[in-house]
Write a protein that holds these residues in place. Structure first.
Motif, PDB file in Angstrom:
ATOM      1  N   PHE B  31       0.824  -1.207   0.000  1.00 21.52           N
ATOM      2  CA  PHE B  31       0.000   0.000   0.000  1.00 21.52           C
ATOM      3  C   PHE B  31       0.859   1.258   0.000  1.00 21.52           C
ATOM      4  O   PHE B  31       0.505   2.248  -0.644  1.00 21.52           O
ATOM      5  CB  PHE B  31      -0.964   0.001   1.190  1.00 21.52           C
ATOM      6  CG  PHE B  31      -2.095   0.961   0.980  1.00 21.52           C
ATOM      7  CD1 PHE B  31      -3.134   0.646   0.131  1.00 21.52           C
ATOM      8  CD2 PHE B  31      -2.082   2.206   1.579  1.00 21.52           C
ATOM      9  CE1 PHE B  31      -4.149   1.541  -0.111  1.00 21.52           C
ATOM     10  CE2 PHE B  31      -3.105   3.108   1.343  1.00 21.52           C
ATOM     11  CZ  PHE B  31      -4.138   2.763   0.504  1.00 21.52           C
ATOM     12  N   TRP B  32       1.990   1.213   0.697  1.00 20.25           N
ATOM     13  CA  TRP B  32       2.927   2.353   0.645  1.00 20.25           C
ATOM     14  C   TRP B  32       3.382   2.591  -0.794  1.00 20.25           C
ATOM     15  O   TRP B  32       3.497   3.734  -1.239  1.00 20.25           O
ATOM     16  CB  TRP B  32       4.144   2.106   1.538  1.00 20.25           C
ATOM     17  CG  TRP B  32       3.941   2.553   2.951  1.00 20.25           C
ATOM     18  CD1 TRP B  32       3.581   1.775   3.999  1.00 20.25           C
ATOM     19  CD2 TRP B  32       4.062   3.892   3.463  1.00 20.25           C
ATOM     20  NE1 TRP B  32       3.469   2.543   5.137  1.00 20.25           N
ATOM     21  CE2 TRP B  32       3.759   3.835   4.847  1.00 20.25           C
ATOM     22  CE3 TRP B  32       4.389   5.131   2.895  1.00 20.25           C
ATOM     23  CZ2 TRP B  32       3.783   4.961   5.673  1.00 20.25           C
ATOM     24  CZ3 TRP B  32       4.414   6.252   3.704  1.00 20.25           C
ATOM     25  CH2 TRP B  32       4.112   6.158   5.077  1.00 20.25           C
ATOM     26  N   ILE B  33       3.633   1.501  -1.510  1.00 20.01           N
ATOM     27  CA  ILE B  33       4.084   1.665  -2.903  1.00 20.01           C
ATOM     28  C   ILE B  33       2.964   2.294  -3.732  1.00 20.01           C
ATOM     29  O   ILE B  33       3.202   3.169  -4.562  1.00 20.01           O
ATOM     30  CB  ILE B  33       4.552   0.310  -3.472  1.00 20.01           C
ATOM     31  CG1 ILE B  33       5.784  -0.156  -2.696  1.00 20.01           C
ATOM     32  CG2 ILE B  33       4.860   0.414  -4.962  1.00 20.01           C
ATOM     33  CD1 ILE B  33       6.252  -1.545  -3.041  1.00 20.01           C
ATOM     34  N   PHE B  34       1.699   1.884  -3.473  1.00 17.70           N
ATOM     35  CA  PHE B  34       0.586   2.528  -4.168  1.00 17.70           C
ATOM     36  C   PHE B  34       0.540   4.025  -3.839  1.00 17.70           C
ATOM     37  O   PHE B  34       0.342   4.868  -4.720  1.00 17.70           O
ATOM     38  CB  PHE B  34      -0.748   1.873  -3.797  1.00 17.70           C
ATOM     39  CG  PHE B  34      -1.929   2.770  -4.056  1.00 17.70           C
ATOM     40  CD1 PHE B  34      -2.341   3.027  -5.348  1.00 17.70           C
ATOM     41  CD2 PHE B  34      -2.585   3.403  -3.008  1.00 17.70           C
ATOM     42  CE1 PHE B  34      -3.398   3.881  -5.596  1.00 17.70           C
ATOM     43  CE2 PHE B  34      -3.636   4.260  -3.250  1.00 17.70           C
ATOM     44  CZ  PHE B  34      -4.045   4.496  -4.540  1.00 17.70           C
ATOM     45  N   LEU B  35       0.725   4.352  -2.551  1.00 19.79           N
ATOM     46  CA  LEU B  35       0.673   5.765  -2.160  1.00 19.79           C
ATOM     47  C   LEU B  35       1.733   6.568  -2.906  1.00 19.79           C
ATOM     48  O   LEU B  35       1.497   7.715  -3.304  1.00 19.79           O
ATOM     49  CB  LEU B  35       0.865   5.920  -0.653  1.00 19.79           C
ATOM     50  CG  LEU B  35      -0.311   5.515   0.236  1.00 19.79           C
ATOM     51  CD1 LEU B  35      -0.007   5.835   1.688  1.00 19.79           C
ATOM     52  CD2 LEU B  35      -1.582   6.231  -0.185  1.00 19.79           C
ATOM     53  N   VAL B  36       2.917   5.957  -3.100  1.00 18.89           N
ATOM     54  CA  VAL B  36       3.975   6.665  -3.813  1.00 18.89           C
ATOM     55  C   VAL B  36       3.565   6.916  -5.266  1.00 18.89           C
ATOM     56  O   VAL B  36       3.819   7.988  -5.814  1.00 18.89           O
ATOM     57  CB  VAL B  36       5.307   5.893  -3.704  1.00 18.89           C
ATOM     58  CG1 VAL B  36       6.313   6.396  -4.721  1.00 18.89           C
ATOM     59  CG2 VAL B  36       5.866   6.038  -2.302  1.00 18.89           C
ATOM     60  N   THR B  37       2.874   5.950  -5.892  1.00 20.79           N
ATOM     61  CA  THR B  37       2.405   6.206  -7.267  1.00 20.79           C
ATOM     62  C   THR B  37       1.373   7.339  -7.257  1.00 20.79           C
ATOM     63  O   THR B  37       1.312   8.131  -8.186  1.00 20.79           O
ATOM     64  CB  THR B  37       1.778   4.951  -7.898  1.00 20.79           C
ATOM     65  OG1 THR B  37       0.605   4.588  -7.158  1.00 20.79           O
ATOM     66  CG2 THR B  37       2.752   3.791  -7.915  1.00 20.79           C
ATOM     67  N   ASP B  38       0.575   7.406  -6.184  1.00 24.97           N
ATOM     68  CA  ASP B  38      -0.391   8.491  -6.075  1.00 24.97           C
ATOM     69  C   ASP B  38       0.322   9.840  -5.875  1.00 24.97           C
ATOM     70  O   ASP B  38      -0.125  10.865  -6.379  1.00 24.97           O
ATOM     71  CB  ASP B  38      -1.336   8.224  -4.901  1.00 24.97           C
ATOM     72  CG  ASP B  38      -2.793   8.252  -5.329  1.00 24.97           C
ATOM     73  OD1 ASP B  38      -3.051   8.141  -6.539  1.00 24.97           O
ATOM     74  OD2 ASP B  38      -3.655   8.404  -4.455  1.00 24.97           O
ATOM     75  N   VAL B  39       1.432   9.815  -5.131  1.00 22.30           N
ATOM     76  CA  VAL B  39       2.250  11.018  -4.979  1.00 22.30           C
ATOM     77  C   VAL B  39       2.686  11.509  -6.354  1.00 22.30           C
ATOM     78  O   VAL B  39       2.624  12.710  -6.659  1.00 22.30           O
ATOM     79  CB  VAL B  39       3.485  10.732  -4.098  1.00 22.30           C
ATOM     80  CG1 VAL B  39       4.516  11.853  -4.233  1.00 22.30           C
ATOM     81  CG2 VAL B  39       3.094  10.557  -2.637  1.00 22.30           C
TER      82      VAL B  39
END
Lengths: 114, 206
Positions: B31-39
């Motif tokens: 989920f952190w990796i998803f958040l980074v793509t959202d960043v």
């Protein structure tokens, strides 16, 4: 907060810390203060343009860090902290995109001024 | 889902043999990796807005049209909802289901209040003539702020589905992981809003 987890063992036998009500309240209060500072400065025209931009960006960045530490618990978890490493990588791309765009498009406007 | 009921109840959440990775930890990292793509998504939209903010086509900008009272109210609603979603996670770790659901509902209501104010703001702007088609400035404004609003909307729907699931299945390591990941998402949305407030609103009206 939640210092019950002070053994530095990376074998995954322990869970993360989850913070406490106190740490969430502290984070919330600091966030409110860091929101009010730029609002007061901007709404009352207290400073010059450059100083205002500096205040806005510094308080925003600090508040982002407060959210990361007190709410998102970026410091928790076992070593190595892959979530923090991933985030640093993301911020690197973010800064490249934003600063690079401003720089290049700024230069374009200079070049097109005839 | 894949878990047998016996596994779900006998398995103690807080103990894992050394060397075995907790699947919830892997999900959290994912989920952190998803958040980074959202960043990165928001980085492109922020860059677009900053580059195009001079492209007004002679039309008024936010400096004349923004209603800062509403924006400040939105800010505090979202900040408080970020705080209450943290309290929900705290209640969850103490296995207090009722307080946890109460805090999640409070979070959802504050989020809905934020969305309502944002929609009112958008409607007022359109009435003033500022639409997606008005100028490059307003196109990039609505895309950036609207994308954040869509994230909040999705978050509210997601939270409702998690509450329904917990009411039906109770708290187990699976549903606990979902609440943890949701609160991470919600804190992230507040973090994005800090920069929306700073760069889009405050730097415009100063």
């Amino acid at each position: 907060m939640a210092d019950h987890n002070n053994t530095h063992n990376s074998h995954g036998g322990e869970r993360h810390e989850h913070g406490s009500v106190k740490s969430y309240v502290i984070g919330y209060i600091i966030s409110i203060i860091l929101t009010i500072i730029p609002l007061v400065v901007v709404m009352n025209d207290m400073m010059g343009r450059t100083a205002t931009i500096a205040v806005i960006m510094v308080t925003a960045t600090l508040q982002f860090l407060v959210q990361l530490v007190f709410f998102m618990h970026i410091r928790d978890g076992e070593q190595p902290r892959w979530n923090a490493i991933t985030l640093v990588f993301g911020i690197l791309i973010l800064l490249t995109i934003v600063i690079g765009s401003i720089w290049i498009m700024g230069n374009n406007q200079i070049g097109m001024r005839m | 889902m894949a878990q047998s009921p016996a596994h779900g109840t006998d398995h103690h959440d807080h103990h894992h043999a050394a060397g075995h990775h907790d699947p919830q930890d892997i999900k959290l990292l994912g989920f952190w990796i998803f958040l980074v793509t959202d960043v990165i998504l928001f980085a492109t939209l922020f860059a677009t807005f900053i580059v195009l903010r001079g492209g007004t086509d002679g039309f008024e900008t936010g400096a004349e049209l923004f209603n800062m009272t509403g924006v400040i109210a939105e800010t505090f609603l979202l900040l408080t909802s970020s705080f209450t979603s943290g309290l929900a996670v705290l209640a969850m770790h103490q296995n207090k289901v009722k307080p946890m659901i109460t805090w999640l509902v409070v979070t959802g209501l504050l989020g809905a209040g934020f969305l309502a104010l944002e929609l009112i703001e958008f409607v007022e702007l359109v009435h003033e003539g500022a639409t997606l088609q008005t100028s490059a400035y307003w196109s990039s404004f609505f895309t950036l702020v609207g994308t954040h609003g869509v994230h909040v909307t999705i978050g509210i729907g997601w939270m409702i589905s998690i509450i329904i699931q917990i009411l039906r299945r109770g708290l187990n390591s699976d549903t606990k992981g979902k609440v943890t990941v949701f609160s991470l998402y919600w804190h992230f949305l507040d973090a994005v809003w800090i920069f929306l407030l700073s760069i889009v609103y405050l730097m415009e009206v100063m």
